[in-house]
Enzyme design. Structure first.
Site, PDB file in Angstrom:
ATOM      1  N   ASP A  73       0.986  -1.113  -0.240  1.00  0.00           N
ATOM      2  CA  ASP A  73       0.452  -0.043   0.387  1.00  0.00           C
ATOM      3  C   ASP A  73       0.967   1.293  -0.123  1.00  0.00           C
ATOM      4  O   ASP A  73       1.859   1.476   0.556  1.00  0.00           O
ATOM      5  CB  ASP A  73      -0.371   0.082   1.704  1.00  0.00           C
ATOM      6  CG  ASP A  73      -1.787   0.641   1.821  1.00  0.00           C
ATOM      7  OD1 ASP A  73      -2.059   1.657  -0.098  1.00  0.00           O
ATOM      8  OD2 ASP A  73      -2.607   1.204   1.564  1.00  0.00           O
ATOM      9  N   ASN A 122     -10.784  -2.176  -5.640  1.00  0.00           N
ATOM     10  CA  ASN A 122     -10.055  -1.526  -6.301  1.00  0.00           C
ATOM     11  C   ASN A 122     -10.579  -1.693  -7.938  1.00  0.00           C
ATOM     12  O   ASN A 122     -10.582  -0.127  -8.412  1.00  0.00           O
ATOM     13  CB  ASN A 122      -8.768  -1.840  -6.551  1.00  0.00           C
ATOM     14  CG  ASN A 122      -7.876  -1.904  -5.133  1.00  0.00           C
ATOM     15  OD1 ASN A 122      -6.695  -2.821  -5.037  1.00  0.00           O
ATOM     16  ND2 ASN A 122      -8.067  -0.574  -4.002  1.00  0.00           N
TER      17      ASN A 122
HETATM   18  C1  IPE Z   1      -5.659  -2.464  -0.290  1.00  0.00           C
HETATM   19  O1  IPE Z   1      -5.279  -1.177  -0.767  1.00  0.00           O
HETATM   20  C2  IPE Z   1      -5.969  -3.115  -1.457  1.00  0.00           C
HETATM   21  C3  IPE Z   1      -4.529  -3.548  -1.736  1.00  0.00           C
HETATM   22  C4  IPE Z   1      -2.594  -3.528  -1.346  1.00  0.00           C
HETATM   23  C5  IPE Z   1      -4.160  -4.072  -3.282  1.00  0.00           C
HETATM   24  P1  IPE Z   1      -5.992  -0.321  -0.636  1.00  0.00           P
HETATM   25  O2  IPE Z   1      -5.603   1.166  -0.658  1.00  0.00           O
HETATM   26  O3  IPE Z   1      -7.540  -0.506  -1.557  1.00  0.00           O
HETATM   27  O4  IPE Z   1      -6.404  -0.413   0.932  1.00  0.00           O
HETATM   28  P2  IPE Z   1      -8.016   0.173   1.239  1.00  0.00           P
HETATM   29  O5  IPE Z   1      -8.579   0.797   0.747  1.00  0.00           O
HETATM   30  O6  IPE Z   1      -7.376   2.026   1.186  1.00  0.00           O
HETATM   31  O7  IPE Z   1      -8.247  -0.355   2.613  1.00  0.00           O
HETATM   32  C1  IPE Z   2      -1.278   0.373  -3.527  1.00  0.00           C
HETATM   33  O1  IPE Z   2      -1.693   1.676  -3.399  1.00  0.00           O
HETATM   34  C2  IPE Z   2      -1.879  -0.135  -4.892  1.00  0.00           C
HETATM   35  C3  IPE Z   2      -2.916  -0.605  -5.286  1.00  0.00           C
HETATM   36  C4  IPE Z   2      -3.719  -0.522  -4.445  1.00  0.00           C
HETATM   37  C5  IPE Z   2      -3.330  -1.046  -6.363  1.00  0.00           C
HETATM   38  P1  IPE Z   2      -2.466   2.663  -3.208  1.00  0.00           P
HETATM   39  O2  IPE Z   2      -2.584   2.464  -5.391  1.00  0.00           O
HETATM   40  O3  IPE Z   2      -3.772   2.301  -2.482  1.00  0.00           O
HETATM   41  O4  IPE Z   2      -1.873   4.080  -3.070  1.00  0.00           O
HETATM   42  P2  IPE Z   2      -2.389   4.714  -1.997  1.00  0.00           P
HETATM   43  O5  IPE Z   2      -2.821   3.990  -0.587  1.00  0.00           O
HETATM   44  O6  IPE Z   2      -3.627   5.873  -2.522  1.00  0.00           O
HETATM   45  O7  IPE Z   2      -0.906   5.893  -1.804  1.00  0.00           O
HETATM   46 MG    MG Z   3      -4.250   2.225  -0.953  1.00  0.00          MG
END
Ligand code: IPE
Ligand code: IPE
Ligand code: MG
Length: 250
Positions: free
Chosen positions: A22, A70
């Site tokens: 993340d 996502n």
């Molecule tokens: C969790 O990250 C999913 C992945 C790392 C693929 P998100 O960034 O989507 O999680 P939330 O929604 O902030 O909890």
């Molecule tokens: C994790 O990084 C990757 C995916 C969930 C695909 P994020 O895209 O959630 O990055 P933040 O949490 O917005 O910084």
């Molecule tokens: Mg995230």
């Protein structure tokens, strides 16, 4: 000088490490760039952590790459992620084979665009005989989706008479999850400072040790992984027992 890596007791390595990767978006934002720039740079961390785990002797590495939720992101970001995924898979097959790593994927894969699904299946097939480590990508994955799928399959088996209700217990249920051929992760790592599960391996994380770090995923390197493993090795996993029971070996 003793390095962090030297502090790891190889005899007590977690067999299975799961990671919620993340913070890509925030990493990019900090640099005044588009979110996808963060995802692109996250690939380097995937490479580094896969290599480090394989070198240490970790048998299973499971990465949360794209959740069911996502799909609710902007079409632009979803499309860019899908393209990045197939590009990366195609580029990495050789490295996976050179390092004897088997690629695996779990989730509602049929929801992926066809070009992506096909690239994934091809890479899985081309690495299927590798033995050193299994690298599982969780794509279009969520824990609740997986548990509901398992319940559905079990219900069908009971309905057709193939399975008796009395045979359903925790062990039997686990066999219907997409992780049926893996041990549960001993260690879960989540980067970026968030401290939640976000619908990841809900069943399998029942007794995992959690490690949270503020580091954004693109900056997460081998040393960060070693820190997580050292932290894991300094914990006492009691599984409901008392500390005294464990030390007395009762
Ligand atoms: C969790 O990250 C999913 C992945 C790392 C693929 P998100 O960034 O989507 O999680 P939330 O929604 O902030 O909890
Ligand atoms: C994790 O990084 C990757 C995916 C969930 C695909 P994020 O895209 O959630 O990055 P933040 O949490 O917005 O910084
Ligand atoms: Mg995230």
């Amino acid at each position: 000088m003793e390095t962090l890596k030297d502090k790891i007791d190889i005899e007590r390595l977690p067999q299975h490490i799961a990671v919620i990767m993340d913070g890509n978006g925030r990493w990019a934002k900090e640099k005044g760039k588009m979110r996808i720039f963060g995802h692109q740079n996250g690939v380097g961390a995937v490479r580094a952590i896969s290599e480090a785990c394989a070198e240490l002797g970790v048998k299973y590495l499971t990465l949360y790459a794209f959740s069911t939720e996502n799909w609710n992101r902007s079409q632009i970001e979803v499309d860019a992620l899908m393209r990045l995924l197939s590009k990366t898979i195609a580029e990495e097959v050789k490295t996976l084979n050179d390092n004897d790593i088997r690629l695996n994927a779990i989730g509602d894969l049929k929801r992926l665009p066809k070009y992506n699904y096909d690239a994934l299946m091809k890479a899985i097939d081309e690495t299927k005989d590798n033995k050193r480590m299994t690298l599982t990508l969780c794509l279009s994955y969520s824990g609740r989706w997986e548990i509901a799928q398992a319940a559905k399959t079990l219900a069908e088996k009971v309905k057709s008479g193939e399975l008796d209700i009395e045979q359903i217990d925790e062990n039997a249920f686990s066999k219907y999850l997409s992780t049926n051929d893996m041990p549960d992760p001993e260690l879960l790592i989540r980067t970026s400072g968030e401290e939640r599960i976000s619908n990841f391996l809900l069943w399998q994380l029942a007794y995992s040790e959690f490690y949270f770090t503020d580091v954004f995923w693109p900056d997460f390197g081998k040393e960060n992984l070693y820190s997580a493993i050292v932290s894991y090795q300094n914990r006492e996993r009691r599984f409901g027992k008392t500390s005294e029971q464990l030390t007395d070996n009762k």
